[in-house]
Motif scaffolding. Sequence first.
Motif, PDB file in Angstrom:
ATOM      1  N   TYR A 152       0.871  -1.177   0.000  1.00  0.00           N
ATOM      2  CA  TYR A 152       0.000   0.000   0.000  1.00  0.00           C
ATOM      3  C   TYR A 152       0.905   1.222   0.000  1.00  0.00           C
ATOM      4  CZ  TYR A 152      -3.467  -3.459   1.441  1.00  0.00           C
ATOM      5  OH  TYR A 152      -4.274  -4.561   1.504  1.00  0.00           O
ATOM      6  N   GLY A 153       1.092   1.834  -1.167  1.00  0.00           N
ATOM      7  CA  GLY A 153       2.054   2.922  -1.270  1.00  0.00           C
ATOM      8  C   GLY A 153       3.459   2.379  -1.032  1.00  0.00           C
ATOM      9  N   ASP A 154       4.154   2.949  -0.071  1.00  0.00           N
ATOM     10  CA  ASP A 154       5.504   2.477   0.258  1.00  0.00           C
ATOM     11  C   ASP A 154       5.506   1.424   1.355  1.00  0.00           C
ATOM     12  OD1 ASP A 154       6.630   4.230  -1.579  1.00  0.00           O
ATOM     13  OD2 ASP A 154       6.780   5.863  -0.124  1.00  0.00           O
ATOM     14  N   ALA A 155       4.327   1.118   1.910  1.00  0.00           N
ATOM     15  CA  ALA A 155       4.251   0.168   3.021  1.00  0.00           C
ATOM     16  C   ALA A 155       3.935  -1.230   2.498  1.00  0.00           C
ATOM     17  CB  ALA A 155       3.179   0.608   4.015  1.00  0.00           C
ATOM     18  N   HIS A 156       4.714  -2.207   2.945  1.00  0.00           N
ATOM     19  CA  HIS A 156       4.482  -3.605   2.581  1.00  0.00           C
ATOM     20  C   HIS A 156       3.635  -4.296   3.655  1.00  0.00           C
ATOM     21  CE1 HIS A 156       7.751  -3.122  -0.361  1.00  0.00           C
ATOM     22  NE2 HIS A 156       7.242  -4.198  -0.936  1.00  0.00           N
ATOM     23  N   ALA A 157       2.491  -4.823   3.228  1.00  0.00           N
ATOM     24  CA  ALA A 157       1.683  -5.642   4.134  1.00  0.00           C
ATOM     25  C   ALA A 157       2.081  -7.103   4.046  1.00  0.00           C
ATOM     26  CB  ALA A 157       0.199  -5.483   3.801  1.00  0.00           C
ATOM     27  N   LEU A 158       2.705  -7.483   2.929  1.00  0.00           N
ATOM     28  CA  LEU A 158       3.168  -8.845   2.723  1.00  0.00           C
ATOM     29  C   LEU A 158       4.301  -8.803   1.709  1.00  0.00           C
ATOM     30  CD1 LEU A 158       2.461 -11.809   3.516  1.00  0.00           C
ATOM     31  CD2 LEU A 158       1.096 -11.926   1.425  1.00  0.00           C
ATOM     32  N   ARG A 159       5.380  -9.562   2.009  1.00  0.00           N
ATOM     33  CA  ARG A 159       6.556  -9.539   1.145  1.00  0.00           C
ATOM     34  C   ARG A 159       6.895 -10.946   0.644  1.00  0.00           C
ATOM     35  NH1 ARG A 159      10.255  -5.063   1.645  1.00  0.00           N
ATOM     36  NH2 ARG A 159       9.566  -3.507   3.170  1.00  0.00           N
ATOM     37  N   ASP A 160       6.739 -11.151  -0.648  1.00  0.00           N
ATOM     38  CA  ASP A 160       7.273 -12.314  -1.349  1.00  0.00           C
ATOM     39  C   ASP A 160       6.977 -13.636  -0.632  1.00  0.00           C
ATOM     40  OD1 ASP A 160       8.584 -13.494  -3.488  1.00  0.00           O
ATOM     41  OD2 ASP A 160      10.532 -13.483  -2.465  1.00  0.00           O
ATOM     42  N   LEU A 161       5.717 -13.878  -0.342  1.00  0.00           N
ATOM     43  CA  LEU A 161       5.325 -15.114   0.343  1.00  0.00           C
ATOM     44  C   LEU A 161       5.213 -16.264  -0.655  1.00  0.00           C
ATOM     45  CD1 LEU A 161       4.357 -16.714   2.816  1.00  0.00           C
ATOM     46  CD2 LEU A 161       2.031 -15.917   2.310  1.00  0.00           C
TER      47      LEU A 161
END
Length: 360
Positions: free
Chosen positions: A27-36
């Motif tokens: 969401y914008g620059d914020a990652h809620a989930l990374r490369d799962l």
Amino acid sequence: MTSTLTPVPATAVEAPAIGWDGVSVRYGDAHALRDLTLDVARGETVALLGPSGSGKSTALKAVAGFVRPTSGRVLLGGRDVTGEPPHRRGVGVVVQSYALFPHMKVEDNVAFGLRARRLPRAEVAARVTEMLAMVGMTAHRGKLPRELSGGQQQRIAIARALAIRPPVLLLDEPLSALDARLRQDMLDELRRLRGELPDTAIVYVTHDQTEALVLADRIAIMRDARLVDVGPADELYHRPPSAFTAEFLGGANLIPAEAVAGGARVGDRTVPAAHSAVASGPALLCVRPHALTVEVPGPDGLPGRVTAVQWRGSGYRLEVALDCGATVSADLPALTGVPAAGEPAAVRVGAACVVAREEP
């Protein structure tokens, strides 16, 4: 550092029931989930366990279709459903707020998904009766949700999710709104239901380690929107691959040490360990509070001083500052002689393992 994923048993002709393939949500620059990247086999229960903000609910919502991945793919039975809407995915979802329709009777809530699929009326009635019997709510079919307790509402939410006979069931913190007693009752109920759903893949999102250990075949530990470790529940508990998993799953004490053959050296004492993830060099001795004994100072324990004593009904929680600089928590039975705060003591270590000192 992410550990190697434990492979999920699968045949050459059967795709995993659920697959996250490099899924990220931003969401914008914020990652809620990374490369799962993670698979769940048919009939398997996997718990996504982690603190708030770790990405576990986002991972579940990506499977349900409630959020669209920024990158990567979501697979159901080998089929790419990344761009499909929720109603076309055929999954059952239970959220912590239950989300029952307040103006509908129990039987109509359970029937909702079946009627949306335009099933024959007789089949809908039979399936509703079957689901209510499965969750022990037959006598309440004519009630409105407001006439039910929290635990009863949760049972209806589960019955509604299962009524469509989904190959995948997603449970997002389903017990968090219940009190301790109801939570235990529903945990027992979910264990029973698992036995009646041998072909259903279940993803169970929770921050409660007890729920994960009781229900899951495998546990996926998440932190800061990333997958940290994944493996069978008993393996992660007894042989944690990382310091974070050791501490989060079971509240282990982590004592700075030097890994040696057969255990670890703390100060001038050598402590045996059943498992070591470190061959030699700086490490952490991992030992859970129940595996510690606090005694009067003697030659066999790690020397220290009791800093706090907390009575917990069935026993005591002691905080002990060790001479080596670490502070540990120990759980002792109520009948055990307990040193007072301020007294010198020796801590004897029972079952222990050794993990890497570096954080994952």
